[in-house]
Design a protein around this motif. Structure first.
Motif, PDB file in Angstrom:
ATOM      1  N   SER A  19      -6.700   1.397   9.845  1.00  0.00           N
ATOM      2  CA  SER A  19      -6.282   0.645   8.668  1.00  0.00           C
ATOM      3  C   SER A  19      -4.902   1.094   8.199  1.00  0.00           C
ATOM      4  O   SER A  19      -4.051   0.270   7.858  1.00  0.00           O
ATOM      5  N   LEU A  20      -4.672   2.393   8.183  1.00  0.00           N
ATOM      6  CA  LEU A  20      -3.371   2.920   7.784  1.00  0.00           C
ATOM      7  C   LEU A  20      -2.262   2.365   8.673  1.00  0.00           C
ATOM      8  O   LEU A  20      -1.254   1.853   8.184  1.00  0.00           O
ATOM      9  N   SER A  40      -2.317  -0.321  10.627  1.00  0.00           N
ATOM     10  CA  SER A  40      -2.167  -1.779  10.513  1.00  0.00           C
ATOM     11  C   SER A  40      -1.473  -2.176   9.210  1.00  0.00           C
ATOM     12  O   SER A  40      -0.762  -3.184   9.163  1.00  0.00           O
ATOM     13  N   ARG A  41      -1.636  -1.386   8.158  1.00  0.00           N
ATOM     14  CA  ARG A  41      -0.945  -1.683   6.895  1.00  0.00           C
ATOM     15  C   ARG A  41       0.507  -1.212   6.913  1.00  0.00           C
ATOM     16  O   ARG A  41       1.365  -1.816   6.279  1.00  0.00           O
ATOM     17  N   VAL A  51       5.061  -3.195   6.917  1.00  0.00           N
ATOM     18  CA  VAL A  51       5.974  -2.592   5.945  1.00  0.00           C
ATOM     19  C   VAL A  51       7.215  -2.069   6.665  1.00  0.00           C
ATOM     20  O   VAL A  51       8.345  -2.312   6.241  1.00  0.00           O
ATOM     21  N   LEU A  72      -4.917   6.697   2.498  1.00  0.00           N
ATOM     22  CA  LEU A  72      -4.490   5.461   1.835  1.00  0.00           C
ATOM     23  C   LEU A  72      -4.467   5.562   0.312  1.00  0.00           C
ATOM     24  O   LEU A  72      -4.423   4.548  -0.368  1.00  0.00           O
ATOM     25  N   PRO A 119      -0.449   3.832  -1.155  1.00  0.00           N
ATOM     26  CA  PRO A 119      -0.425   2.531  -0.486  1.00  0.00           C
ATOM     27  C   PRO A 119       0.883   2.324   0.290  1.00  0.00           C
ATOM     28  O   PRO A 119       1.965   2.467  -0.275  1.00  0.00           O
ATOM     29  N   PRO A 120       0.803   2.019   1.569  1.00  0.00           N
ATOM     30  CA  PRO A 120       2.015   1.784   2.365  1.00  0.00           C
ATOM     31  C   PRO A 120       2.899   0.687   1.779  1.00  0.00           C
ATOM     32  O   PRO A 120       4.121   0.739   1.910  1.00  0.00           O
ATOM     33  N   GLU A 121       2.300  -0.260   1.122  1.00  0.00           N
ATOM     34  CA  GLU A 121       3.044  -1.380   0.557  1.00  0.00           C
ATOM     35  C   GLU A 121       3.999  -0.953  -0.574  1.00  0.00           C
ATOM     36  O   GLU A 121       4.859  -1.727  -0.987  1.00  0.00           O
TER      37      GLU A 121
END
Length: 151
Positions: A27-28, A30-31, A35, A104, A107-109
């Motif tokens: 998940s990390l 893919s997120r 970015v 997470l 947040p990578p975003e």
């Protein structure tokens, strides 16, 4: 052109210490991928396995095999979060380094917001969550995460 913009155009390294993070790593990654691509500069993700016992290294190795922008480092012995971060920072290829945890909670975003602050003349930028999701001991121990560092 400001020094920060020159460094950003050279690229951004994201360093993540990993300890028993096999469940969350897909998940990390893919997120983080969109970015990094959206930054419009070269980017890399460095996952530093801190002697995990849950198959994290095997997963990192497998994921890195299909992604040129992802690198893994496998520490032979547990060095702790700060030791793993320092190892990854030393291996970073680009002029700007972002550090974050593998769980997470960062947040990578939010990375573009941190990088935007560099353009305001700061040498170091770090994020603070609106509402921490951890106890006081974990908060004190993890206060150094989420930094942006200029080399």
């Amino acid at each position: 052109m400001p020094t920060v913009m020159l460094r950003l155009s050279e690229g951004v390294s994201v360093v993540v210490p990993v300890y028993n993070g096999a469940e969350i790593l897909p998940s990390l990654v893919s997120r983080l991928e969109p970015v990094l691509y959206a930054l419009g500069a070269p980017g890399e993700l460095i996952l530093v396995n801190d002697a995990s016992g849950d198959g994290s290294w095997e997963l990192i190795r497998d994921m890195a095999g299909g992604k040129r922008w992802l690198r893994g480092i496998d520490l032979a012995a547990n060095r702790g979060q700060q030791g793993a971060l320092l190892c990854g920072i030393a291996a970073a290829r680009f002029g700007v380094t972002v550090t974050m945890d593998d769980d997470l909670q960062h947040p990578p975003e939010e990375i573009p917001k941190l990088l935007a602050r560099l353009g305001e003349g700061f040498d170091v930028v770090y994020g603070v969550p609106d509402a921490p999701h951890r106890g006081p001991w974990r908060s004190a121990a993890g206060a150094g995460g989420g930094w942006v560092i200029l080399k």
